[in-house]
Each structure stands twice: as structure tokens, then as C-alpha cells.
Scaffold this motif. Structure first.
Motif, PDB file in Angstrom:
ATOM      1  N   LEU A  81       0.756  -1.372  -0.024  1.00 57.81           N
ATOM      2  CA  LEU A  81       0.071   0.077   0.057  1.00 57.81           C
ATOM      3  C   LEU A  81       0.956   1.230   0.003  1.00 57.81           C
ATOM      4  O   LEU A  81       1.904   1.416   0.741  1.00 57.81           O
ATOM      5  N   GLY A  82       0.502   2.260  -0.799  1.00 56.67           N
ATOM      6  CA  GLY A  82       1.049   3.688  -0.784  1.00 56.67           C
ATOM      7  C   GLY A  82       0.229   4.656  -0.590  1.00 56.67           C
ATOM      8  O   GLY A  82      -1.134   4.443  -1.320  1.00 56.67           O
ATOM      9  N   GLY A  88       2.694  16.808   4.031  1.00 54.98           N
ATOM     10  CA  GLY A  88       3.733  15.809   4.506  1.00 54.98           C
ATOM     11  C   GLY A  88       4.283  14.818   3.844  1.00 54.98           C
ATOM     12  O   GLY A  88       3.711  14.787   2.725  1.00 54.98           O
ATOM     13  N   GLU A  89       4.764  13.952   4.492  1.00 59.16           N
ATOM     14  CA  GLU A  89       5.361  12.536   3.770  1.00 59.16           C
ATOM     15  C   GLU A  89       4.117  11.797   3.249  1.00 59.16           C
ATOM     16  O   GLU A  89       3.186  11.595   3.942  1.00 59.16           O
ATOM     17  N   GLY A  90       4.453  10.849   2.225  1.00 62.59           N
ATOM     18  CA  GLY A  90       3.566   9.931   1.982  1.00 62.59           C
ATOM     19  C   GLY A  90       4.073   8.849   2.883  1.00 62.59           C
ATOM     20  O   GLY A  90       5.103   8.842   3.830  1.00 62.59           O
ATOM     21  N   ALA A  91       3.399   7.684   2.694  1.00 65.21           N
ATOM     22  CA  ALA A  91       3.609   6.289   3.490  1.00 65.21           C
ATOM     23  C   ALA A  91       3.568   5.164   2.837  1.00 65.21           C
ATOM     24  O   ALA A  91       2.568   5.246   1.700  1.00 65.21           O
ATOM     25  N   THR A  92       4.322   4.158   2.917  1.00 67.43           N
ATOM     26  CA  THR A  92       4.125   2.948   2.131  1.00 67.43           C
ATOM     27  C   THR A  92       4.397   1.770   2.958  1.00 67.43           C
ATOM     28  O   THR A  92       4.975   1.823   4.199  1.00 67.43           O
ATOM     29  N   PHE A  93       3.737   0.488   2.683  1.00 64.04           N
ATOM     30  CA  PHE A  93       3.542  -0.546   3.624  1.00 64.04           C
ATOM     31  C   PHE A  93       3.862  -1.689   2.616  1.00 64.04           C
ATOM     32  O   PHE A  93       3.153  -2.070   1.436  1.00 64.04           O
ATOM     33  N   THR A  94       4.815  -2.499   3.120  1.00 59.34           N
ATOM     34  CA  THR A  94       4.958  -4.026   2.397  1.00 59.34           C
ATOM     35  C   THR A  94       4.899  -5.144   3.305  1.00 59.34           C
ATOM     36  O   THR A  94       5.561  -5.041   4.513  1.00 59.34           O
ATOM     37  N   GLY A  95       3.805  -6.008   3.278  1.00 62.29           N
ATOM     38  CA  GLY A  95       3.705  -7.059   4.180  1.00 62.29           C
ATOM     39  C   GLY A  95       4.748  -8.173   3.916  1.00 62.29           C
ATOM     40  O   GLY A  95       5.335  -8.206   2.860  1.00 62.29           O
ATOM     41  N   GLU A  96       4.954  -8.813   5.227  1.00 58.89           N
ATOM     42  CA  GLU A  96       6.313  -9.593   4.950  1.00 58.89           C
ATOM     43  C   GLU A  96       6.024 -10.863   4.140  1.00 58.89           C
ATOM     44  O   GLU A  96       6.975 -11.484   4.068  1.00 58.89           O
ATOM     45  N   GLU A  97       4.931 -11.270   3.882  1.00 54.61           N
ATOM     46  CA  GLU A  97       4.719 -12.320   2.727  1.00 54.61           C
ATOM     47  C   GLU A  97       4.476 -11.912   1.585  1.00 54.61           C
ATOM     48  O   GLU A  97       4.172 -12.745   0.403  1.00 54.61           O
ATOM     49  N   GLY A 107       8.763   9.776   0.980  1.00 56.94           N
ATOM     50  CA  GLY A 107       9.153  11.115   1.180  1.00 56.94           C
ATOM     51  C   GLY A 107       8.177  12.201   1.064  1.00 56.94           C
ATOM     52  O   GLY A 107       7.091  11.935   1.125  1.00 56.94           O
ATOM     53  N   ASP A 108       8.624  13.450   1.023  1.00 58.29           N
ATOM     54  CA  ASP A 108       7.634  14.470   1.140  1.00 58.29           C
ATOM     55  C   ASP A 108       6.735  14.327  -0.148  1.00 58.29           C
ATOM     56  O   ASP A 108       7.091  14.549  -1.544  1.00 58.29           O
ATOM     57  N   GLY A 109       5.468  14.162   0.096  1.00 55.31           N
ATOM     58  CA  GLY A 109       4.476  14.115  -0.927  1.00 55.31           C
ATOM     59  C   GLY A 109       4.632  12.963  -2.088  1.00 55.31           C
ATOM     60  O   GLY A 109       4.025  12.931  -3.098  1.00 55.31           O
ATOM     61  N   TYR A 110       5.308  11.799  -1.914  1.00 57.26           N
ATOM     62  CA  TYR A 110       5.191  10.533  -2.472  1.00 57.26           C
ATOM     63  C   TYR A 110       5.506   9.409  -1.718  1.00 57.26           C
ATOM     64  O   TYR A 110       5.931   9.415  -0.532  1.00 57.26           O
ATOM     65  N   ALA A 111       5.097   8.341  -2.528  1.00 55.30           N
ATOM     66  CA  ALA A 111       5.420   6.841  -1.886  1.00 55.30           C
ATOM     67  C   ALA A 111       5.603   6.063  -3.085  1.00 55.30           C
ATOM     68  O   ALA A 111       4.808   6.094  -3.971  1.00 55.30           O
ATOM     69  N   VAL A 112       6.681   5.197  -3.177  1.00 58.68           N
ATOM     70  CA  VAL A 112       6.862   4.392  -4.256  1.00 58.68           C
ATOM     71  C   VAL A 112       7.059   2.914  -3.637  1.00 58.68           C
ATOM     72  O   VAL A 112       7.370   2.779  -2.525  1.00 58.68           O
TER      73      VAL A 112
END
Length: 269
Positions: A81-82, A88-97, A107-112
Motif C-alpha cells: 500500500l502507498g 507531509g510525507e507519503g507512507a508505504t507498507f509492504t507485508g512480510e509475505e 518522502g515529502d509528497g510521494y510513496a513508491v
């Protein structure tokens, strides 16, 4: 299965994605003017789209949107998920599986983010391209980041689909709605290149004239325009432009060089 960037530029929000997956643009991106944008991928939870936008709409920060959505999801280990919000900063998430290589950067205004990639160089190239291209129009800047990821290796299984989605208040066709750009390539051997071609057509047809570049219509130029329009079988420039879907580039008493170039090319075909 996918790599994407979610970003903000001024009041605009956008998502671009590419994948070895049919129609990734139908599942991954979501954005709303005034609220923010997100991308859901890997084993995509499409419920994240309305839920995430609802949270952004009420002022929840990107990091807290990610935390809230993933905490309530029993399948979070398989999700990616991004999210970006208005500040502010974007946020990104990667599940462990998620399948290797998988990861992200924000970073500020983005998530890759990306999964099933050739390696971390894909995300690194996308982030670098985004940060190095601030002078580009927003849609082009997103496209440049996606292209950099593709050039760095992209999805390790190959290529199939790509999409670009941009929203900004009042930026829709003829000022109706907020969707500035909604382009998809659902199944193509080179979707990134094909999406670039479509973006060029989109800019031609729906781009706004540059006031500083407009040409006064008079004298020899007026005579040329009238002759070329009649040669093509139309009574007026407005009539021809409407058929060519260029009516949004018309300006009373002046002409957009883009329209003039298109008119000249039409007469030579």
C-alpha cells in the motif's frame, strides 16, 4: 506483481502503475481532489480504496491511513500500500509475505512501492526519477518515474499493463469534474511505451493553451487559416476544431500554435 508511485504536486494527486497483470489500472489506483491518493497492490485489497479515501477526506495523515487500514486487515501480510495526503510525507507498507523483491520508499509528497520486482533498483530508480524531475508537468513527472522503474527491470515476470490517474479540483474535461487524466493500457507487450503515446494524445487534445505562445490571427495568418479550413471542407476553424476534438484549445482572436500545427499537418495528409 506491481510497481507504482503515488504522489502530490500542489493541489493535484496522482498514481501511476505498471504490472505483469491484466488491467492493473482497474484495481490499483484511487485518488480524490482535496483528499489524497493511494495504491493498493500485491494481493490487492480493493476495499482500501474507498476506506482510505474516506480517512484522507477527514484529515487523517498518510501514515495513519496506512496503519489503520493494515491493522484492520487479516490479510495484511500479503498486501502492499502507498498513500499520500494534502500535507507531509507519503507512507508505504509492504507485508512480510509479499513475494521478493518487495519494498518501498517514501518522502515529502510521494510513496513508491513494488513487489515481484527484479530488485530494489526498481524502487530506487523511480524515487530518483521523481526527485530529479520537478520541472516537468505532474502527469509527465509521474510517467518519468514509472518509466525509470521499467528501465531498471520492473516486474521480474515481464510486462502487461500500465495506468496513469491524476485528479485536481476542476481539472476535468471542459472544467467538469476533477479527473485530469485517466489512461489505461490493459494488455500490451510494451505498456509503458503505449501509455506514453496515449499521454501525448491526451496532452494534444486536452492540454490548455499557453497564453504566452498564442498567435494573433490577422493578415496572412488569417488568410492561411481560412484557406486551410476550407481546403479540409469546413466553414470555420471552430467547426474543424470541434471535429478534431481540439475545441478546448480555441481562443477568440488568437490561435494556439499546437492547433495551427495540427491544421497545417491535416492539410498535408
Amino acid at each position: 506483481m506491481t510497481f507504482s508511485i503515488v504522489a502530490r504536486s500542489g493541489d493535484a494527486y496522482g498514481v501511476t502503475v505498471a504490472s505483469k497483470f491484466l488491467g492493473a489500472g482497474a484495481l490499483v489506483p484511487a485518488a480524490e481532489a482535496g483528499a489524497g491518493a493511494l495504491a493498493t497492490q500485491a494481493w490487492a485489497n480493493v476495499a482500501f480504496r474507498p476506506q482510505g479515501l474516506a480517512m484522507l477526506r477527514t484529515g487523517v495523515r498518510a501514515q495513519d491511513v496506512v496503519a489503520g487500514l493494515t491493522a484492520a486487515d487479516p490479510g495484511r501480510a500479503h498486501r502492499q500500500l502507498g498513500v499520500v495526503g494534502p500535507e507531509g510525507e507519503g507512507a508505504t507498507f509492504t507485508g512480510e509475505e509479499c513475494l521478493d523483491w518487495a519494498g518501498g520508499a517514501a518522502g515529502d509528497g510521494y510513496a513508491v512501492q513494488g513487489n515481484m520486482l527484479t530488485g530494489p533498483e526498481v524502487v530506487e530508480a523511480m524515487e530518483s526519477a521523481w526527485l530529479a524531475s520537478a520541472e516537468l508537468p505532474f502527469a509527465r513527472r509521474l510517467a518519468a518515474a514509472r518509466a525509470a522503474g521499467d528501465a531498471a527491470g520492473g516486474d521480474r515476470r515481464g510486462r502487461q499493463s500500465a495506468a496513469l490517474y491524476v485528479v485536481e479540483a476542476g481539472a476535468g474535461y471542459a472544467g467538469w469534474g476533477d479527473v485530469a487524466c485517466d489512461l489505461r493500457v490493459d494488455d500490451h507487450p510494451d505498456p509503458a511505451a503505449e501509455l506514453g503515446r496515449l499521454l501525448g494524445i491526451h496532452e494534444l487534445l486536452f492540454g490548455k493553451p499557453d497564453p504566452a505562445a498564442l498567435l494573433e490571427v490577422g493578415g496572412e495568418l488569417a488568410e492561411e487559416i481560412e484557406a486551410r479550413v476550407k481546403q479540409l471542407g469546413y466553414a470555420t476553424l471552430d467547426q474543424w476544431a470541434g471535429v478534431e476534438n481540439l475545441e478546448g484549445r480555441l481562443v477568440e482572436g488568437r490561435i494556439d500554435p499546437v492547433v495551427l500545427s495540427h491544421l497545417r499537418a491535416a492539410g498535408e495528409r
